[in-house]
Design a protein around this motif. Sequence first.
Motif, short mmCIF file in Angstrom:
data_model
loop_
_atom_site.label_atom_id
_atom_site.label_comp_id
_atom_site.label_asym_id
_atom_site.label_seq_id
_atom_site.Cartn_x
_atom_site.Cartn_y
_atom_site.Cartn_z
N THR A 170 0.82 -1.21 0.00
CA THR A 170 0.00 0.00 0.00
C THR A 170 0.86 1.27 0.00
N THR A 171 2.03 1.21 0.65
CA THR A 171 2.92 2.37 0.64
C THR A 171 3.40 2.67 -0.77
N SER A 172 3.71 1.63 -1.53
CA SER A 172 4.16 1.86 -2.91
C SER A 172 3.06 2.48 -3.76
N VAL A 173 1.81 2.20 -3.42
CA VAL A 173 0.69 2.77 -4.17
C VAL A 173 0.45 4.22 -3.77
N MET A 174 0.55 4.53 -2.49
CA MET A 174 0.26 5.87 -1.99
C MET A 174 1.42 6.85 -2.14
N LEU A 175 2.63 6.33 -2.37
CA LEU A 175 3.81 7.18 -2.41
C LEU A 175 3.75 8.28 -3.47
N PRO A 176 3.29 8.00 -4.70
CA PRO A 176 3.25 9.08 -5.68
C PRO A 176 2.36 10.25 -5.27
N TYR A 177 1.22 9.97 -4.62
CA TYR A 177 0.36 11.05 -4.14
C TYR A 177 1.10 11.90 -3.11
N THR A 178 1.80 11.24 -2.21
CA THR A 178 2.53 11.97 -1.16
C THR A 178 3.62 12.85 -1.77
N VAL A 179 4.38 12.31 -2.70
CA VAL A 179 5.47 13.07 -3.31
C VAL A 179 4.91 14.27 -4.09
N LEU A 180 3.82 14.07 -4.81
CA LEU A 180 3.23 15.17 -5.58
C LEU A 180 2.80 16.31 -4.67
N VAL A 181 2.14 16.00 -3.57
CA VAL A 181 1.68 17.05 -2.66
C VAL A 181 2.87 17.75 -2.00
#
Length: 301
Positions: A170-181
């Motif tokens: 799940t971290t690998s899936v959510m990571l792009p959202y976190t980096v973008l923000v």
Amino acid sequence: MAGTALAPGKVRVNKASAKRGHRSRIALVNAVPVTVFLLVLFVYPIIGVLSLSLKGDSGGFTLHWYIDALSGVNLSVLLSTLRISAETAVLSLLVGFVLAHAIARMRPVFAALAMLIVVVPHFISALVRTYGWIIMLGEHGLINSLATSVHLPGAPYSLLYNETGVVIGTTSVMLPYTVLVLQGVMRGVDGRLLAAAAGFGASRMTIFRRVYLPLVAPGIGTAGLLSFILCLGYYITPALMGGDHQTVVAALIDQQVMKQDQWNSASAFGVILLLLTFAGLGVLGLAKLRRNKTHQRRSSS
């Protein structure tokens, strides 16, 4: 009887008012399709789910499904989902903060390339990426093979079909959202503030803790809450990497609907997840309101 002539200023005011009224009517007309769309595809299904969650076997009103969802095994599944979502949010923030900070310090060309590397894997099917993690984290996968070859203590590790595997996936899936923000917020930090703090003799740690971190704190809160909310209802990765030993609410809802034909209980879980989402958004809104009031008090003083 001769008509009274209007002053040029009043004529201009009347024309401006007429234009504003015309634009308002056009905006209302344009908003009608969007409103109908939201009512049909968002509000109506929510009302339907809510009514199912409050309907008993005899058709009358009941809170049985909510009591059942908040007790016994179902409660443990809900708490496990909350824990996995929180762990995913924290891990995404830790990794995402380092990545976003590094990208924000790069030149625009290299920063764009780095963001491309971060975001492009997200466009690959989540199912494909999940199976890729299963291959890597398996007993004879890449990670365990490397750990065994260098004789790490305890290798091979159990990284699949447990909470560890679910959090990694799940971290690998959510990571792009976190980096973008975070990257967007960090790009907006004025470097002159950091230079001014350094000019007054502040150390790097002091600058980071007293200047940089408060400036990017809104982005950290938004990114963490976004990861937490998205992970609450995420299904594919927890279902495949958690297996039967690590069930989350989304997988439980799927079992109740597809295997047990228990729509009422599944609806209760859906409403609970929706309320948790609204609670998270409410916390974020209150934090922003409090921060704005603090800024206003500092500006006035």
